[in-house]
Scaffold this motif. Structure first.
Motif, short mmCIF file in Angstrom:
data_model
loop_
_atom_site.label_atom_id
_atom_site.label_comp_id
_atom_site.label_asym_id
_atom_site.label_seq_id
_atom_site.Cartn_x
_atom_site.Cartn_y
_atom_site.Cartn_z
N LYS A 4 4.71 -8.87 2.05
CA LYS A 4 5.81 -8.24 1.32
C LYS A 4 5.50 -8.14 -0.19
O LYS A 4 6.10 -7.36 -0.91
N ASP A 5 4.56 -8.99 -0.64
CA ASP A 5 4.18 -8.95 -2.06
C ASP A 5 3.05 -7.96 -2.35
O ASP A 5 2.71 -7.74 -3.51
N PHE A 6 2.46 -7.43 -1.29
CA PHE A 6 1.33 -6.51 -1.46
C PHE A 6 1.88 -5.10 -1.67
O PHE A 6 2.36 -4.45 -0.74
N ASN A 7 1.85 -4.63 -2.90
CA ASN A 7 2.48 -3.36 -3.24
C ASN A 7 1.56 -2.56 -4.18
O ASN A 7 1.59 -2.74 -5.39
N ILE A 8 0.74 -1.72 -3.60
CA ILE A 8 -0.18 -0.87 -4.37
C ILE A 8 0.12 0.58 -4.04
O ILE A 8 0.27 0.93 -2.86
N ASP A 9 0.21 1.43 -5.07
CA ASP A 9 0.45 2.84 -4.80
C ASP A 9 -0.82 3.67 -5.03
O ASP A 9 -1.80 3.18 -5.61
N GLN A 12 -2.25 4.05 -8.61
CA GLN A 12 -3.04 2.91 -9.10
C GLN A 12 -4.46 2.95 -8.54
O GLN A 12 -5.43 2.69 -9.26
N GLN A 45 -1.38 -4.23 -13.44
CA GLN A 45 -0.39 -4.56 -12.41
C GLN A 45 -1.07 -4.98 -11.11
O GLN A 45 -0.64 -5.94 -10.44
N MET A 49 -0.91 -8.64 -9.31
CA MET A 49 -0.45 -8.81 -7.93
C MET A 49 -1.49 -9.55 -7.09
O MET A 49 -1.16 -10.43 -6.29
#
Length: 301
Positions: A4-9, A12, A45, A49
């Motif tokens: 749930k903490d892994f948030n890459i778009d 990026q 960012q 992360m």
């Protein structure tokens, strides 16, 4: 770190890969048309992360950390999977859409022949989307993954691109039918000239030739700059000035007598046209077949 903490778009990932390819935040910023601070923030960012440093920022030479090299492989796989998804969607609809970006001369005088020959051998329906720009714009489209292939008149080197010579051309000086004078090398600083815009392969080839004669662009008598070969031809025909232009673009006008080629002793401007493909983006099947067709029938040694 939980899932749930892994948030890459994708932005990026694209920014990170551009910095890696260019080995420069400044060049990546210019290519992506976003600020250097934004790119640095995006990568920061991701590092925050992941809890690791991806790029060594303190050394004078650009370098990746061990974790950065691992992350590059991850990013390349993600981008390849996205390209594969786009390919599956395109080829699943009908034969496939092939996005082509070309500089103006090959787009108008070379690609029609290539695409017509390729289409005759295709059993599935194939749809071409052809965009015309100058050589620099075309190369940027390939780098950004916005086109499948490009045909351009100059090499703008980048580690993510492959150039293959497919055609030869000559740049000539032309005048309208009513122009009765002759031109010597010493006249090139004073005659009224119509030139292509910055980024054009034609302009680049002409400027290289003029530099060899110790003539710099600021010394020329430029009456108009134009991004269209047709606009340049019309300007010459109407007597606005003379122009350096591709011989491919004026063959019919010379035959009809609207334009004439001026012979200047020592004027011999040759330039090549190149097929440009990406080393990073995978081609979908129809685009791959087109590239194979071009290499088999047009590649120059």
């Amino acid at each position: 770190m939980g899932l749930k903490d892994f948030n890459i778009d994708i932005k990026q990932i694209r920014s990170f890969l551009e910095v890696v390819n260019e080995k420069s935040f400044t060049n990546a910023s210019r290519n992506l048309k976003i600020s250097q601070a934004s790119i640095s923030h995006q990568i920061g960012q991701v590092e925050k992360m992941l809890g690791v440093k991806l790029i060594n920022r303190n050394s004078q030479d650009f370098s990746l950390t061990d974790e950065g090299r691992i992350f590059v492989k991850f990013c390349n796989k993600i981008m390849k999977d996205i390209d594969g998804l786009k390919s599956d969607i395109q080829t699943g609809t009908f034969g496939g859409v092939i996005n082509i970006i070309s500089s103006s001369i090959p787009g108008g005088y070379i690609l029609p022949e290539i695409l017509s020959g390729f289409k005759k051998n295709e059993k599935d329906g194939v749809y071409f989307k052809l965009e015309i720009g100058n050589s620099r714009e075309a190369v940027e489209k390939i780098k950004q993954g916005e086109a499948d292939i490009a045909i351009v008149g100059r090499e703008i080197r980048h580690p993510s691109l492959t150039y293959t010579k497919i055609f030869e051309d000559r740049i000539v000086l032309v005048a309208g039918r009513d122009y009765t004078g002759s031109v010597k090398v010493t006249d090139l600083r004073t005659i009224p000239l119509i030139l292509r815009e910055s980024g054009s392969g034609t302009k680049n080839a002409a400027e290289i030739y003029l530099n060899q004669l110790d003539i710099i662009p600021s010394e020329l008598n430029i009456v108009m700059e134009c991004s269209s070969p047709e606009g340049i031809k019309e300007g010459v025909i109407r007597g606005l000035g003379l122009a350096f232009i591709s011989k491919l673009a004026i063959e019919d006008d010379v035959k009809s007598g609207k334009l004439r080629i001026l012979d200047i002793k020592g004027l011999d401007i040759k330039r090549d046209f190149f097929l440009v493909t990406s080393n990073v983006k995978s081609l979908h099947e129809p685009a791959g077949r087109l590239v194979s067709y071009i290499l088999e029938n047009y590649k120059k040694v």
